[in-house]
Design an enzyme around this catalytic site. Structure first.
Site, PDB file in Angstrom:
ATOM      1  N   SER A 106       5.860  -1.181  12.052  1.00  0.00           N
ATOM      2  CA  SER A 106       6.141  -1.735  10.723  1.00  0.00           C
ATOM      3  C   SER A 106       5.743  -3.197  10.614  1.00  0.00           C
ATOM      4  CB  SER A 106       7.621  -1.562  10.402  1.00  0.00           C
ATOM      5  OG  SER A 106       8.389  -2.161  11.411  1.00  0.00           O
ATOM      6  N   LYS A 107       5.187  -3.776  11.684  1.00  0.00           N
ATOM      7  CA  LYS A 107       4.788  -5.189  11.620  1.00  0.00           C
ATOM      8  C   LYS A 107       3.335  -5.274  11.174  1.00  0.00           C
ATOM      9  CE  LYS A 107       8.579  -6.878  13.775  1.00  0.00           C
ATOM     10  NZ  LYS A 107       9.145  -7.379  15.013  1.00  0.00           N
ATOM     11  N   ASN A 108       3.137  -5.154   9.904  1.00  0.00           N
ATOM     12  CA  ASN A 108       1.794  -5.010   9.366  1.00  0.00           C
ATOM     13  C   ASN A 108       1.847  -5.471   7.907  1.00  0.00           C
ATOM     14  OD1 ASN A 108       0.291  -3.310   7.426  1.00  0.00           O
ATOM     15  ND2 ASN A 108      -0.646  -2.368   9.201  1.00  0.00           N
TER      16      ASN A 108
END
Lengths: 366, 431
Positions: free
Chosen positions: A136-138
């Protein structure tokens, strides 16, 4: 990773759709695998000539793409160049995004297609959630989610608040998720339980600076709480209690200071603040932040009483601070006990006069 | 500590450690274990343990230029970034690659350059501000006529204008997100290419000021949490556009210095774990603040340079001359952070056999290699008379061979390469 030989169908990981929502974030990519045909073998793509990447004869940083990756992107380039906005290209963008969720060009083209087809925006939630369960780090994923939420408007509120909450179960300091949540609150609403939610998170982990930041956001932006002025007293009390629980917690000290960001007059006149400093200094738990706040108070025109001065000097009884004024003494003590910042405290000490002058000037403005 | 002291201590003792505390303590014990090893060996072995492993780093970096495995597909839209991380790392080590590889890089990046301006993440991808920054910085780092002349300034300018957002900031790409990164990458590129003008600057200062938080640091967007990466971006931008005094520098500095953890490295946010990459984001910001202090001290004692008359310049007017003087005129002031402690974290906790990592237990990558080495440079030169003179004795941790090249911290480009580009683009025709 898996290798694809020619004429072999390539494998694709498929997310289970029937898993309970709470498990989604935990899920890993090694779930059931199903097979999909390579694009070159799908009849519906037979009219498209794939466009290979123009890397040149001697590319640098060349990536050894899997066959599936290279082929999917070649078909994507073909339809992107032709600007084909169709159901099949919409599906293709999802395949490409699953292979690399960081490809902003694919995401942007997907949005163009969605608008052209007037496609169902609710499908986008599934896509984003599947991707978020992996990584989810995008930036792209969150930007897309915001775009969808903006289009759907207030109907998206509870879903977005729940979605971010679910992320926070795993990572309560998730930067993108917090930015998203703030955007939803500001633009679509849903403020009702937000302060309670901050309380809840701080109850679990009082060191969670993201939750403190969110609390500040709520206090300053909530449309019905009346802003900092209306909540100052209760917030100060709440924070003082938090500080006394964990005097080593920088988050709560910064929050307290932040409450007075634009209100120096009450900062230096509220007796609770020096009392807090005195309490912490005499409890001898962790004096750095208390001394630092006291220094700020004094730089802004506050005059400490003898009890406070004694408490400061008692922190390092052997320090030779005779003849120094109290602000310089605080700096000296900090130079001794906070070695990592010895140069900073030295610099503060050297600039005390100008700081006080500035502080007093600020006072007369407010 | 007294055990009977206060109710506060009693309450504190009762409670279970929180997630933040458990993670922090676990990391501290890992790091202190490593430092224990250092302290328990004789001084001559200490030097070996602290040595910058130049050869293995070079091997790792050059290999990345030539081949990346399938797992790098997730970075397929960041290939100019990979170029920058690698070339900048190599330049920091004072090394270079052969001409053919340089020419291949210039050729590859020209394939990433969009026909309407700006660079995308790979050939055929939309232009993006971050990859434009990475491509331009790579080409400047390679240097030379061919490399610098391959950048289409006029088209980059029109791309930057198209990315200008109504908020005063910039969008990362067409239809992309607006944040402080976008402001920095746009302004940095425009400044270094000598195409910065009033239209690009307009509103940027307001946007960045709105992102400074109650903590003192700068967030990615208004309302978000103060963060090392965005703080560097916001501060550097404000210096370049000559509006830095609109920030609350006292609170920014106070927040910044508290980001250096007991481990010696920097954390990105309050109560988060330290990470090697913040050696540059926070360390670089600290270097900028140090220069601002030195400049303020200089002007207070009326030692302002006499060859530049800036008195009649209005606020907001771009002036890379002033920021350039700021970078040049160093600092006999002390750094605001513990330089030795930072170097120790980078060399002992981030350095691995070929490359650098976030922290013990993590894998190396090119991003962390670039920003750990950049941070190492900032730390090594934090006590030196001029921007490019050797550090003062005692500033360097480990053997003298550890010394890397100095950077211009505003752009994070090695100083010599920056100077060459500045000279080149100052002679370029006006758009």
């Amino acid at each position: 990773m898996f290798r694809i030989r020619s004429k072999v169908k390539y494998k694709k990981t498929n997310k289970r759709r029937d898993s309970p929502p709470s498990a989604e974030i935990e899920m890993d990519s090694d779930e059931d695998v199903s097979t999909v045909l390579p694009l070159s073998q799908r009849p519906e793509w037979s009219d498209i000539t794939p466009v290979p990447q123009n890397d040149g004869p001697n590319p640098v940083v060349p990536i050894a793409y899997s066959e599936q990756f290279a082929e999917t992107m070649s078909y994507f380039r073909a339809v992107y160049l032709a600007d084909e906005r169709s159901v099949r290209t919409l599906l293709l963008t999802a395949e490409a995004i699953h292979l690399n969720a960081g490809n902003y060009t694919v995401w942007q083209f997907r949005r163009v297609i969605i608008e052209a087809l007037n496609a169902d925006l609710h499908d986008e939630f599934d896509l984003v959630e599947q991707l978020a369960s992996k990584n989810s780090k995008n930036y792209q994923l969150w930007h897309h989610r915001r775009w969808v939420a903006e289009k759907l408007g207030t109907e998206a509120v509870s879903r977005e608040l729940e979605f971010t909450k679910k992320i926070f179960l795993n990572d309560a300091k998730h930067y993108h998720a917090w930015s998203h949540r703030q955007w939803v609150l500001l633009n679509l609403g849903g403020w009702e339980d937000e302060l309670a939610y901050c309380n809840e998170l701080l109850e679990v982990d009082i060191f969670n600076n993201s939750a403190w930041n969110q609390r500040y956001f709520v206090i300053t932006r909530h449309p019905k709480l009346g802003g900092i002025e209306a909540t100052l007293d209760s917030e100060v009390d709440y924070t003082i209690k938090a500080i006394l629980t964990k005097p080593e917690n920088e988050s709560s000290w910064r929050y307290l200071r932040g409450l007075y960001k634009n209100n120096m007059q009450s900062f230096v006149t509220n007796p609770k603040i020096p009392t807090l400093c005195l309490d912490v200094l005499t409890s001898k738990v962790y004096p750095v932040f208390a001394l630092s706040l006291l220094l700020d108070l004094i730089s802004n025109g506050f005059e400490p009483n003898q009890d406070l001065k004694n408490a400061v000097e008692a922190v390092v009884p052997e320090s030779n601070s005779q003849g120094l004024d109290i602000a310089a003494t605080i700096c000296t003590v900090l130079e001794i006990i906070d070695r990592m910042r010895v140069n900073y405290w030295g610099w503060r000490k050297n600039n005390l006069r100008s700081q006080v002058a500035e502080g007093v000037a600020n006072l007369s403005i407010h | 500590m007294e055990s009977s002291s206060s109710a506060a201590a009693a309450v504190a003792a009762e409670r279970e450690p929180t997630v933040s505390q458990k993670e922090q303590w676990a990391l501290e014990s890992q790091v202190f274990h490593i430092y224990q090893l250092l302290y328990n060996i004789p001084p001559n072995s200490q030097a070996a343990m602290l040595e910058l492993q130049r050869d293995s780093h070079m091997e790792y970096l050059v290999k990345g230029l030539l081949h990346l495995g399938p797992s790098f597909s997730v970075l397929d839209a960041n290939r100019p970034w990979i170029c920058y991380w690698i070339f900048h790392s190599i330049a920091l080590l004072g090394e270079s690659v052969d001409i053919a590889l340089e020419n291949n890089t210039i050729d590859f990046l020209s394939r990433c350059q969009d026909q309407h301006g700006g660079y995308g993440g790979g050939p055929g991808q939309m232009p993006h501000l971050a990859t434009t920054y990475a491509a331009v910085n790579t080409l400047i780092t390679i240097g030379g006529q061919n490399s610098l002349a391959s950048i289409n300034r006029a088209k980059i300018y029109s791309f930057l204008r198209r990315m200008k957002h109504t908020s005063g900031g910039f969008s990362m790409h067409e239809g992309g997100e607006v944040d402080v990164r976008a402001c920095y990458t746009a302004i940095s590129v425009a400044s270094v290419l000598n195409i910065l003008d009033e239209e690009l600057v307009q509103g940027v200062g307001n946007y960045i000021v709105s992102c400074q938080t109650y903590e003192g640091g700068i967030a990615g967007e208004p309302g978000s949490e103060a963060h090392g990466g965005y703080t560097f971006c916001g501060l550097a931008t404000m210096i370049i556009i000559n509006e830095v005094n609109r920030l609350n520098l006292a609170s920014l500095t106070d927040w910044l210095v508290f980001r250096q953890g007991v481990e010696g490295g920097f954390q990105g946010r309050t109560n988060k774990l330290v990470d090697g990459c913040y050696s540059f984001w926070q360390g670089g910001a600290a270097a900028l603040i140090q220069r601002l202090h030195a400049a303020a001290a200089g002007s207070a004692s009326s030692e302002v340079s006499d060859d530049e008359d800036s008195s009649d310049r209005e606020e907001g007017q771009p002036s890379d001359d002033e920021s350039s003087i700021l970078i040049r005129r160093h600092t006999e002031t002390e750094p605001l952070f513990q330089s030795q402690a930072l170097q120790q974290y980078i060399l002992l906790c981030s350095q691995v056999e070929g490359g650098f990592r976030d922290k013990p237990g993590k894998n190396r990558d090119h991003y962390h290699t670039c920003y750990c080495l950049s941070g190492l440079s900032v730390a090594q030169y934090s006590r030196s008379k001029d921007a490019d003179s050797a550090p003062l004795p005692g500033s360097l941790l480990g053997p003298y061979s550890n010394l890397v090249e100095p950077v211009n911290p505003l752009y994070n480009i090695v100083l010599d390469q920056y100077d060459e580009a500045r000279d080149f683009f100052s002679k370029a025709p006006a758009l």
